[in-house]
Design an enzyme around this catalytic site. Structure first.
Site, mmCIF file in Angstrom:
data_model
loop_
_atom_site.group_PDB
_atom_site.id
_atom_site.type_symbol
_atom_site.label_atom_id
_atom_site.label_comp_id
_atom_site.label_asym_id
_atom_site.label_seq_id
_atom_site.Cartn_x
_atom_site.Cartn_y
_atom_site.Cartn_z
ATOM 1 C CG HIS A 1 -12.618 9.749 -5.573
ATOM 2 N ND1 HIS A 1 -11.475 10.467 -5.289
ATOM 3 C CD2 HIS A 1 -12.779 8.893 -4.541
ATOM 4 C CE1 HIS A 1 -10.969 10.050 -4.147
ATOM 5 N NE2 HIS A 1 -11.750 9.099 -3.670
ATOM 6 C CE1 TYR B 1 -6.956 9.304 -2.131
ATOM 7 C CE2 TYR B 1 -5.609 8.003 -3.619
ATOM 8 C CZ TYR B 1 -6.739 8.140 -2.838
ATOM 9 O OH TYR B 1 -7.668 7.118 -2.774
#
Length: 325
Positions: A140, A58
């Site tokens: 992830h 992010y």
């Protein structure tokens, strides 16, 4: 539903039933000011939302840095954190980020699910956030690296847990197959399931959820609005990050219309729907502003009558029959 109710995940991490995702702190789709970011976290804590999820992805570390600063004013035991591993941030001179407008463009993402890569990713996150431990760590998006995730990343996280640096080990993905395999082949604690158990897509219930229930694995649901079409269905809506097909928009509008007969909004039903499955312990939403967070809290806590859920179930059954043709 009670957004601030604390539930325990396998592995021992204790989270509020509604958590806050922080991709927006990396400037996802639009920039976020420092003051708005701090206000968002302050509002969450004051409202009893104590579980925060972030990732190196992010904003290429920016969301982690910001969240670390914003949470630093609160006692460490008053909030619970998850971040992710599998992408290293390495120096570059040539990459811009069109999705995260506040991104650190002095680095680029490098997929690395090796044991050394996982440890380095974890330690880099600790450094960015100013912490010495993380409650939950998710592998992830190992879409193209399932064997590495199982045979290298998971054992690396087990070592970190044995050192007391994490509590719960997880995997976070938009798909069901690899997390199901992960549950079957490892002693993983948590699956962050993105968009695959919603009013429009219940595919996680076919194999992933039954396997999780069998092994006592906890599910954290994210992407409950399916990229926006369940928040505000229109021809311009997105579904799984792409323009929504006309039939998906039509289904969302049909659900919205039928729910209105019970004075229930589509957003309320979308937020609460995953928790109708016992294996789902928590829902995480990404909110850009304090106002949006408070609206989500209100929608999460509202009582939805059984008759409304019966109508939802009948529409979902109809949609699944249509898909099977």
């Amino acid at each position: 539903m009670n957004h601030s109710q604390v539930v325990e995940l396998k592995g021992g991490a204790q989270v509020s039933q509604l958590g806050l995702g922080t991709a927006q702190l990396g400037g996802l789709f639009s920039s976020v000011t420092e003051s708005d970011g701090q206000e968002l976290i302050d509002t969450a804590i004051a409202a009893g939302v104590t579980y925060f999820d972030t990732a190196p992805h992010y904003g290429k570390g920016i969301a982690e840095k910001r969240l670390g600063r914003y949470l630093a004013k609160y006692p460490r035991g008053s909030w619970v954190l998850s971040s992710k591993v599998g992408r290293l941030l390495v120096p570059t001179v040539q990459e811009d980020d069109s999705f995260f407008l506040d991104a650190d463009n002095s680095v680029e993402r490098l997929n690395d699910y090796s044991e050394s890569g996982i440890r380095r990713s974890f330690e880099d996150t600790l450094g960015r956030m100013g912490l010495d431990s993380i409650d939950i760590v998710y592998i992830h998006d190992p879409d193209d690296y399932p064997d590495e995730a199982i045979n290298q990343a998971y054992p690396a996280l087990e070592k970190l847990r044995s050192e007391g640096l994490i509590k719960s080990i997880g995997i976070g993905m938009n798909f069901n197959e690899i997390p199901t395999r992960m549950i079957n082949e490892t002693d993983i604690d948590v699956v962050m399931n993105a968009g695959r158990y919603t009013l429009l897509d219940q595919s996680a219930a076919d194999h992933l959820f039954p396997m999780a229930a069998r092994k006592g694995v906890s599910i954290v649901s994210v992407g409950v609005f399916n990229s926006g079409v369940l928040a505000n269905p229109s021809p311009d809506s997105h579904y799984f990050y792409e323009p929504a097909p006309a039939y998906i928009v039509a289904r969302a509008l049909e659900l919205q219309s039928e729910l209105q007969k019970f004075n229930v909004t589509l957003q309320q039903a979308a937020l609460q729907f995953p928790l109708r499955q016992e294996v789902v312990k928590c829902v995480v939403v990404g909110c850009r502003s304090s106002e949006s967070l408070l609206e989500n809290i209100k929608n999460f806590d509202l009582s939805i009558p059984d008759e409304a859920w019966e109508k939802v179930d009948s529409l979902i059954s109809k949609h699944r029959k249509e898909d099977a043709r």
